[in-house]
Design an enzyme around this catalytic site. Structure first.
Site, PDB file in Angstrom:
ATOM      1  N   HIS A  74      18.055 -22.876  -0.335  1.00  0.00           N
ATOM      2  CA  HIS A  74      18.965 -22.744   0.801  1.00  0.00           C
ATOM      3  C   HIS A  74      20.170 -23.674   0.723  1.00  0.00           C
ATOM      4  O   HIS A  74      21.225 -23.363   1.299  1.00  0.00           O
ATOM      5  CB  HIS A  74      18.228 -23.042   2.108  1.00  0.00           C
ATOM      6  CG  HIS A  74      17.499 -21.885   2.699  1.00  0.00           C
ATOM      7  ND1 HIS A  74      18.016 -20.613   2.758  1.00  0.00           N
ATOM      8  CD2 HIS A  74      16.278 -21.820   3.305  1.00  0.00           C
ATOM      9  CE1 HIS A  74      17.143 -19.807   3.360  1.00  0.00           C
ATOM     10  NE2 HIS A  74      16.083 -20.517   3.694  1.00  0.00           N
ATOM     11  N   HIS A 106      11.690 -22.011  -1.871  1.00  0.00           N
ATOM     12  CA  HIS A 106      12.430 -21.319  -0.810  1.00  0.00           C
ATOM     13  C   HIS A 106      13.454 -22.255  -0.178  1.00  0.00           C
ATOM     14  O   HIS A 106      14.638 -21.920  -0.063  1.00  0.00           O
ATOM     15  CB  HIS A 106      11.427 -20.813   0.236  1.00  0.00           C
ATOM     16  CG  HIS A 106      12.036 -20.117   1.409  1.00  0.00           C
ATOM     17  ND1 HIS A 106      11.793 -18.799   1.706  1.00  0.00           N
ATOM     18  CD2 HIS A 106      12.863 -20.565   2.401  1.00  0.00           C
ATOM     19  CE1 HIS A 106      12.442 -18.449   2.797  1.00  0.00           C
ATOM     20  NE2 HIS A 106      13.111 -19.517   3.244  1.00  0.00           N
ATOM     21  N   GLU A 107      12.980 -23.428   0.249  1.00  0.00           N
ATOM     22  CA  GLU A 107      13.862 -24.348   0.975  1.00  0.00           C
ATOM     23  C   GLU A 107      14.929 -24.942   0.067  1.00  0.00           C
ATOM     24  O   GLU A 107      16.090 -25.075   0.470  1.00  0.00           O
ATOM     25  CB  GLU A 107      13.044 -25.453   1.650  1.00  0.00           C
ATOM     26  CG  GLU A 107      12.064 -24.956   2.698  1.00  0.00           C
ATOM     27  CD  GLU A 107      12.719 -24.117   3.781  1.00  0.00           C
ATOM     28  OE1 GLU A 107      13.919 -24.324   4.085  1.00  0.00           O
ATOM     29  OE2 GLU A 107      12.061 -23.217   4.328  1.00  0.00           O
ATOM     30  N   ASP A 111      18.365 -16.123   4.760  1.00  0.00           N
ATOM     31  CA  ASP A 111      17.098 -15.483   5.119  1.00  0.00           C
ATOM     32  C   ASP A 111      17.396 -14.062   5.568  1.00  0.00           C
ATOM     33  O   ASP A 111      17.512 -13.773   6.758  1.00  0.00           O
ATOM     34  CB  ASP A 111      16.381 -16.265   6.220  1.00  0.00           C
ATOM     35  CG  ASP A 111      15.820 -17.593   5.728  1.00  0.00           C
ATOM     36  OD1 ASP A 111      15.210 -17.603   4.655  1.00  0.00           O
ATOM     37  OD2 ASP A 111      16.016 -18.614   6.405  1.00  0.00           O
TER      38      ASP A 111
END
Length: 363
Positions: free
Chosen positions: A317, A313-314, A326
């Site tokens: 980004h 997820h991170e 998000d």
């Protein structure tokens, strides 16, 4: 511009304010923004007053993450300079799906205002005409349960937006310049050093846990790339990214290739100093530094909302990797997004995480 004071709370009127009315309402909630000054020089902070108003006859609960009342923790504004989008410099967080305590109560007829120092959140160093609009959307904007509405699987996310304000900024860089967004120019930036994994503020036990999480993320990224490399668009793909489209599919495939490459070849730094209740966060212009928070330590190594998935997820980004946002949090929200707006799903960090975790397993 003052990085350490991103949000300045206040409800009093602002001298020399230029106001613009709300543009869109949802559940009777409108938002308006007003600039303290519309002509600024390189030493001025860009300060806006943001006002939420409940025009309905019933109380409204608004998700705090999509308001600036507890600080700006996501990209809540659309900012352009001479018609070109300005990069967001603030943090992107991985949060759990929202609960009742994550909502702000706005009583019937009531308004609530706060001041936001915007130039610490968006790069406004280049001279030009700027347009700023408050705009945010969520499946859970007014309810902690995205299934609470009828036809939840096909409904669109709720959006709150304001009318734009126009600003002229005589910045420190001449008009037409490309701003320097290198990590070295931002507090705590990563990006330097050699490939590998290093730690900041972590105990030896925490470092060991993070190493296992990164290894799990590498395996997830590899498995995702293998799936996408075959051109498979089965239930696993459509669950999280929606109906097949060649261009969207190529974007997701490219994103996972970049995520895997970043873990394998870039200088990844993990910081253990965060004491917030979230899983983790990053600054998208500061690759490849990941800050892990309280929820990370109690998450499973693999599976839904896992340590390995959090790393996916991170990493997604970072603008240098996949530049995800998000849009929604949680499996229910991500699955709904895939149905209602596949173009947004391929930009959503949780959608990438759930595809990579693949729990429950889909083909």
């Amino acid at each position: 511009m003052n990085w350490n004071h991103l949000v300045k709370a206040g409800v009093t009127a602002v001298a020399a304010t230029v106001c613009f009315g709300a543009q869109a309402e949802a559940n009777g909630v409108s938002v308006s923004i007003a600039a303290e000054k519309i002509k600024l020089n390189k030493n001025d902070d860009v300060v806006l007053k943001v006002t939420f108003t409940n025009t309905s006859a019933t109380p409204q609960l608004v998700l705090k993450w999509h308001t600036p009342f507890a600080g700006v923790e996501e990209s809540l504004f659309d900012v352009t300079r001479d018609g070109t989008a300005v990069p967001y410099l603030g943090a992107h967080y991985k949060r759990p799906a929202p609960k009742a305590g994550d909502y702000f109560l706005l009583k019937p007829g009531a308004s609530h205002s706060t001041k936001v120092e915007l130039s610490g959140l968006y790069d406004m160093s280049v001279t030009g005409d700027y347009a700023v609009r408050y705009r945010t959307s969520s499946f859970s904007m007014f309810t902690p349960n995205p299934r609470a509405h009828s036809a939840a699987s096909t409904r669109a996310a709720t959006e709150i937006s304001s009318a734009p304000v126009s600003l002229w900024i005589d910045g420190r860089l001449p008009r037409g310049s490309a701003p320097d967004l290198s990590a070295a120019k931002r507090p705590g930036g990563g990006g330097g050093g050699t490939a590998g994994l290093s730690f900041t503020g972590c105990t030896s036990s925490q470092a060991s846990t993070i190493t296992s999480a990164v290894n799990a993320a590498k395996n997830m990224a590899s498995g995702s790339s293998s799936y996408l490399g075959t051109g498979n668009a089965g239930a696993r793909y459509t669950k999280w990214f929606g109906t097949y489209d060649a261009s969207r599919y190529a974007t997701v495939r490219s994103n996972f290739a970049a995520i895997g490459d970043a873990f394998a070849t870039k200088p990844v730094v993990v910081d253990c100093s965060c004491n917030q209740s979230y899983y983790a966060y990053v600054y998208p212009t500061q690759p490849y530094k990941i800050y892990v928070c309280k929820a990370f330590w109690s998450a499973p190594l693999t599976g839904t909302d896992s340590k390995g998935g959090t790393m996916i997820h991170e990493m997604s980004h970072f603008n240098a990797v996949a530049g995800t946002d998000d849009v929604v949090y949680g499996q229910s929200g991500a699955a709904s997004l895939a149905i209602s707006n596949p173009s947004k799903a391929i930009t959503n960090a949780d959608s990438h995480e759930y595809f990579a975790e693949n729990t429950p397993s889909l083909q």
